[in-house]
Design a protein around this motif. Structure first.
Motif, PDB file in Angstrom:
ATOM      1  N   ILE A 187       0.894  -1.230   0.051  1.00 46.93           N
ATOM      2  CA  ILE A 187       0.122   0.177  -0.080  1.00 46.93           C
ATOM      3  C   ILE A 187       0.753   1.264   0.227  1.00 46.93           C
ATOM      4  O   ILE A 187       0.560   2.285  -0.658  1.00 46.93           O
ATOM      5  N   ASN A 188       1.887   1.119   0.712  1.00 52.30           N
ATOM      6  CA  ASN A 188       2.711   2.408   0.608  1.00 52.30           C
ATOM      7  C   ASN A 188       3.260   2.544  -1.005  1.00 52.30           C
ATOM      8  O   ASN A 188       3.529   3.821  -1.188  1.00 52.30           O
ATOM      9  N   GLU A 189       3.706   1.385  -1.438  1.00 56.78           N
ATOM     10  CA  GLU A 189       4.164   1.659  -2.784  1.00 56.78           C
ATOM     11  C   GLU A 189       2.984   2.221  -3.691  1.00 56.78           C
ATOM     12  O   GLU A 189       3.349   2.941  -4.586  1.00 56.78           O
ATOM     13  N   ALA A 207      -8.942   3.822   5.955  1.00 58.12           N
ATOM     14  CA  ALA A 207      -8.367   5.099   5.936  1.00 58.12           C
ATOM     15  C   ALA A 207      -7.242   5.331   5.004  1.00 58.12           C
ATOM     16  O   ALA A 207      -7.089   6.308   4.110  1.00 58.12           O
ATOM     17  N   ARG A 208      -6.389   4.275   4.702  1.00 58.25           N
ATOM     18  CA  ARG A 208      -5.250   4.380   3.966  1.00 58.25           C
ATOM     19  C   ARG A 208      -5.710   4.048   2.522  1.00 58.25           C
ATOM     20  O   ARG A 208      -5.205   4.892   1.458  1.00 58.25           O
ATOM     21  N   VAL A 209      -6.690   3.179   2.321  1.00 63.18           N
ATOM     22  CA  VAL A 209      -7.089   3.054   0.889  1.00 63.18           C
ATOM     23  C   VAL A 209      -8.159   4.103   0.387  1.00 63.18           C
ATOM     24  O   VAL A 209      -7.887   4.328  -0.713  1.00 63.18           O
ATOM     25  N   GLU A 210      -8.635   4.923   1.149  1.00 62.80           N
ATOM     26  CA  GLU A 210      -9.689   5.840   0.749  1.00 62.80           C
ATOM     27  C   GLU A 210      -8.589   7.182   0.294  1.00 62.80           C
ATOM     28  O   GLU A 210      -8.881   7.776  -0.823  1.00 62.80           O
ATOM     29  N   LEU A 211      -7.192   6.933   0.605  1.00 64.44           N
ATOM     30  CA  LEU A 211      -6.423   8.209   0.224  1.00 64.44           C
ATOM     31  C   LEU A 211      -5.731   7.399  -1.164  1.00 64.44           C
ATOM     32  O   LEU A 211      -5.275   8.423  -1.891  1.00 64.44           O
ATOM     33  N   LEU A 212      -6.040   6.523  -1.907  1.00 67.07           N
ATOM     34  CA  LEU A 212      -5.752   5.878  -2.952  1.00 67.07           C
ATOM     35  C   LEU A 212      -6.699   6.108  -4.232  1.00 67.07           C
ATOM     36  O   LEU A 212      -6.565   5.921  -5.216  1.00 67.07           O
ATOM     37  N   VAL A 213      -7.889   6.703  -3.788  1.00 62.64           N
ATOM     38  CA  VAL A 213      -8.915   7.100  -4.765  1.00 62.64           C
ATOM     39  C   VAL A 213      -8.392   7.736  -6.000  1.00 62.64           C
ATOM     40  O   VAL A 213      -7.694   8.710  -6.010  1.00 62.64           O
ATOM     41  N   GLY A 214      -8.796   7.320  -7.435  1.00 58.73           N
ATOM     42  CA  GLY A 214      -8.438   7.967  -8.515  1.00 58.73           C
ATOM     43  C   GLY A 214      -7.198   7.465  -9.246  1.00 58.73           C
ATOM     44  O   GLY A 214      -6.818   7.768 -10.253  1.00 58.73           O
ATOM     45  N   ILE A 215      -6.434   6.609  -8.582  1.00 61.47           N
ATOM     46  CA  ILE A 215      -5.232   6.054  -9.347  1.00 61.47           C
ATOM     47  C   ILE A 215      -5.638   5.001 -10.239  1.00 61.47           C
ATOM     48  O   ILE A 215      -6.408   4.307 -10.105  1.00 61.47           O
ATOM     49  N   PRO A 216      -5.104   5.069 -11.555  1.00 61.16           N
ATOM     50  CA  PRO A 216      -5.396   4.240 -12.578  1.00 61.16           C
ATOM     51  C   PRO A 216      -5.242   2.771 -12.217  1.00 61.16           C
ATOM     52  O   PRO A 216      -4.300   2.487 -11.882  1.00 61.16           O
ATOM     53  N   GLY A 239       4.877 -20.207  -5.929  1.00 50.06           N
ATOM     54  CA  GLY A 239       4.209 -21.488  -5.794  1.00 50.06           C
ATOM     55  C   GLY A 239       3.580 -21.825  -4.582  1.00 50.06           C
ATOM     56  O   GLY A 239       3.752 -23.248  -4.379  1.00 50.06           O
ATOM     57  N   VAL A 240       3.035 -21.064  -3.916  1.00 47.66           N
ATOM     58  CA  VAL A 240       2.203 -21.202  -2.818  1.00 47.66           C
ATOM     59  C   VAL A 240       0.958 -22.092  -2.999  1.00 47.66           C
ATOM     60  O   VAL A 240       0.507 -22.026  -4.216  1.00 47.66           O
ATOM     61  N   ASP A 241       0.599 -22.628  -1.885  1.00 49.13           N
ATOM     62  CA  ASP A 241      -0.604 -23.370  -2.277  1.00 49.13           C
ATOM     63  C   ASP A 241      -1.878 -22.732  -2.187  1.00 49.13           C
ATOM     64  O   ASP A 241      -2.954 -22.991  -2.885  1.00 49.13           O
ATOM     65  N   ALA A 242      -1.732 -21.681  -1.518  1.00 53.14           N
ATOM     66  CA  ALA A 242      -3.125 -20.811  -1.522  1.00 53.14           C
ATOM     67  C   ALA A 242      -2.723 -19.190  -0.999  1.00 53.14           C
ATOM     68  O   ALA A 242      -1.651 -19.245  -0.274  1.00 53.14           O
ATOM     69  N   GLU A 243      -3.629 -18.260  -1.480  1.00 56.60           N
ATOM     70  CA  GLU A 243      -3.113 -16.905  -0.748  1.00 56.60           C
ATOM     71  C   GLU A 243      -4.788 -16.275  -0.296  1.00 56.60           C
ATOM     72  O   GLU A 243      -5.744 -16.487  -1.202  1.00 56.60           O
ATOM     73  N   PHE A 244      -4.934 -15.785   0.798  1.00 55.23           N
ATOM     74  CA  PHE A 244      -5.778 -14.990   1.089  1.00 55.23           C
ATOM     75  C   PHE A 244      -5.504 -13.751   1.386  1.00 55.23           C
ATOM     76  O   PHE A 244      -4.462 -13.154   2.124  1.00 55.23           O
ATOM     77  N   ALA A 245      -6.397 -12.659   1.001  1.00 52.77           N
ATOM     78  CA  ALA A 245      -5.906 -10.969   1.051  1.00 52.77           C
ATOM     79  C   ALA A 245      -7.338 -10.257   0.890  1.00 52.77           C
ATOM     80  O   ALA A 245      -8.588 -10.852   0.661  1.00 52.77           O
ATOM     81  N   ASN A 246      -7.073  -9.023   0.769  1.00 53.20           N
ATOM     82  CA  ASN A 246      -8.142  -8.193   0.366  1.00 53.20           C
ATOM     83  C   ASN A 246      -8.205  -7.701  -1.049  1.00 53.20           C
ATOM     84  O   ASN A 246      -7.172  -7.987  -1.730  1.00 53.20           O
ATOM     85  N   ILE A 247      -9.115  -7.084  -1.392  1.00 54.55           N
ATOM     86  CA  ILE A 247      -9.199  -6.465  -2.884  1.00 54.55           C
ATOM     87  C   ILE A 247      -9.568  -5.132  -2.797  1.00 54.55           C
ATOM     88  O   ILE A 247     -10.507  -4.500  -2.435  1.00 54.55           O
ATOM     89  N   LEU A 248      -8.773  -4.603  -3.602  1.00 51.02           N
ATOM     90  CA  LEU A 248      -9.052  -3.202  -3.845  1.00 51.02           C
ATOM     91  C   LEU A 248      -9.764  -2.859  -5.042  1.00 51.02           C
ATOM     92  O   LEU A 248      -9.873  -3.313  -5.998  1.00 51.02           O
ATOM     93  N   HIS A 249     -10.934  -2.209  -4.524  1.00 47.01           N
ATOM     94  CA  HIS A 249     -12.137  -2.005  -5.577  1.00 47.01           C
ATOM     95  C   HIS A 249     -11.914  -0.978  -6.579  1.00 47.01           C
ATOM     96  O   HIS A 249     -11.144   0.011  -6.354  1.00 47.01           O
ATOM     97  N   PHE A 300     -10.317   3.001 -12.368  1.00 39.58           N
ATOM     98  CA  PHE A 300      -9.598   3.645 -11.567  1.00 39.58           C
ATOM     99  C   PHE A 300     -10.071   3.191 -10.178  1.00 39.58           C
ATOM    100  O   PHE A 300     -11.059   2.545  -9.925  1.00 39.58           O
ATOM    101  N   LEU A 301      -9.059   3.285  -9.106  1.00 39.96           N
ATOM    102  CA  LEU A 301      -9.502   2.942  -7.924  1.00 39.96           C
ATOM    103  C   LEU A 301     -10.667   3.930  -7.073  1.00 39.96           C
ATOM    104  O   LEU A 301     -10.487   5.002  -7.512  1.00 39.96           O
ATOM    105  N   THR A 302     -11.373   3.127  -6.508  1.00 39.03           N
ATOM    106  CA  THR A 302     -12.601   4.031  -5.926  1.00 39.03           C
ATOM    107  C   THR A 302     -12.583   4.381  -4.526  1.00 39.03           C
ATOM    108  O   THR A 302     -13.156   5.314  -3.881  1.00 39.03           O
ATOM    109  N   GLY A 303     -11.139   3.809  -3.921  1.00 42.28           N
ATOM    110  CA  GLY A 303     -11.017   4.264  -2.424  1.00 42.28           C
ATOM    111  C   GLY A 303     -11.806   3.413  -1.282  1.00 42.28           C
ATOM    112  O   GLY A 303     -11.806   3.627  -0.075  1.00 42.28           O
ATOM    113  N   LYS A 304     -12.202   2.242  -2.037  1.00 41.59           N
ATOM    114  CA  LYS A 304     -12.957   1.190  -1.415  1.00 41.59           C
ATOM    115  C   LYS A 304     -12.182   0.017  -1.262  1.00 41.59           C
ATOM    116  O   LYS A 304     -11.362  -0.343  -2.093  1.00 41.59           O
ATOM    117  N   VAL A 305     -12.179  -0.975  -0.162  1.00 39.22           N
ATOM    118  CA  VAL A 305     -11.620  -2.265  -0.109  1.00 39.22           C
ATOM    119  C   VAL A 305     -12.361  -3.280   0.482  1.00 39.22           C
ATOM    120  O   VAL A 305     -13.450  -2.703   1.458  1.00 39.22           O
TER     121      VAL A 305
END
Length: 207
Positions: free
Chosen positions: A19-21, A52-61, A111-121, A126-131
Motif C-alpha cells: 500500500i505504501n508503494e 483510511a489508507r485505501v481512501e487516500l488511493l482514490v483515482g489511481i489508474p 508456488g504457494v498452495d493458497a493466498e488470502f487477502a483483501n481486494i482493492l475496488h 480507477f481505484l474507488t477508495g474502497k476495499v
C-alpha cells in the motif's frame, strides 16, 4: 502428516508494504506510510487504518496499480524458502492484510498452495477508495488459520506462522512455531522464534 506454514506478505515475503508503494502514485506515500507504521505497531485498529489508507488511493489508474503490484521486491530467500518447505511436506499459504492484486501474482510466482487477502475496488479503470475481503480486521488471520487447520486436519503442533506486524499476532495462539521476522516489538514479545536479518532462509534453521 501434513504440515502448514503461513506467511504474512508485506514486509515478510515481500520487502516492503504494497500500500505504501501504490500510494506514491498519487502523492500520498508519506501519509499512508505513517498510518501503516502505527497500524503494524499495534497503535491503531487495523480495519480503521486499512480503510483510511485505501481512501487516500482514490483515482489511481487501475492498470498502474497492477503494474506496481507486479514489480514489488521479494524478500531475500523467499523463493528458496517456499520451495524447501514444500519439499519438506508443508502446505504453504499466504495471509495478507494487503491486496490480492499483489498476492495472487506472487503466490503463483512463489508456488504457494493458497493466498488470502483483501481486494482493492476499482470502477471504470480507477481505484474507488474502497476495499473488501477476508483479512480486514485485527483477528482475521487467526480466525482464517483456525478454519484452514480444521479443513486440512492440521494441528497447531504442525503449524508455523510467520509475520512482522501486530495483525499477525492473532495467528500465534494456533501455531507451535510463532516467528517474528524483522518484526515490530509488539510481535517479537509474543514470538518463540525471532529473526532479525532480512533473509527468509534463516527460518529453515528452526525446522
Amino acid at each position: 502428516m501434513t504440515k502448514l506454514c503461513v506467511f504474512d506478505f508485506d514486509s515478510t515475503l515481500m520487502d516492503g508494504e504494497t500500500i505504501n508503494e501504490i500510494s506514491a502514485a498519487c502523492g500520498q506515500k508519506a501519509a499512508v506510510s505513517a498510518i501503516t507504521e502505527r497500524a503494524m505497531a499495534g497503535e491503531l485498529d487495523f480495519f480503521e487504518a486499512l480503510t483510511a489508507r485505501v481512501e487516500l488511493l482514490v483515482g489511481i489508474p487501475y492498470p498502474q496499480v497492477l503494474s506496481i503490484c507486479h514489480q514489488l521486491p521479494l524478500m531475500p530467500g523467499a523463493m528458496e524458502t517456499v520451495r524447501t518447505l514444500k519439499q519438506l511436506g508443508y502446505k504453504v499459504v499466504v495471509f495478507s492484510g494487503g491486496f490480492r492484486q499483489a498476492t495472487a501474482y506472487f503466490g503463483e510466482k512463489l508456488g504457494v498452495d493458497a493466498e488470502f487477502a483483501n481486494i482493492l475496488h476499482h470502477k471504470d479503470g480507477f481505484l474507488t477508495g474502497k476495499v473488501g475481503g477476508e483479512m480486514m480486521f485485527n483477528d482475521s488471520k487467526g480466525k482464517m488459520l483456525q478454519r484452514l487447520q480444521q479443513l486440512l486436519g492440521i494441528s497447531p503442533e504442525q503449524t508455523i506462522a510467520v509475520g512482522d506486524g501486530a495483525n499477525d499476532a492473532s495467528m500465534f495462539p494456533f501455531a507451535a512455531k510463532k516467528v517474528a521476522f524483522c518484526a515490530r516489538e509488539i510481535l517479537q514479545k509474543q514470538a518463540n522464534v525471532v529473526i532479525q536479518e532480512k533473509d527468509l532462509r534463516l527460518l529453515l534453521d528452526y525446522l
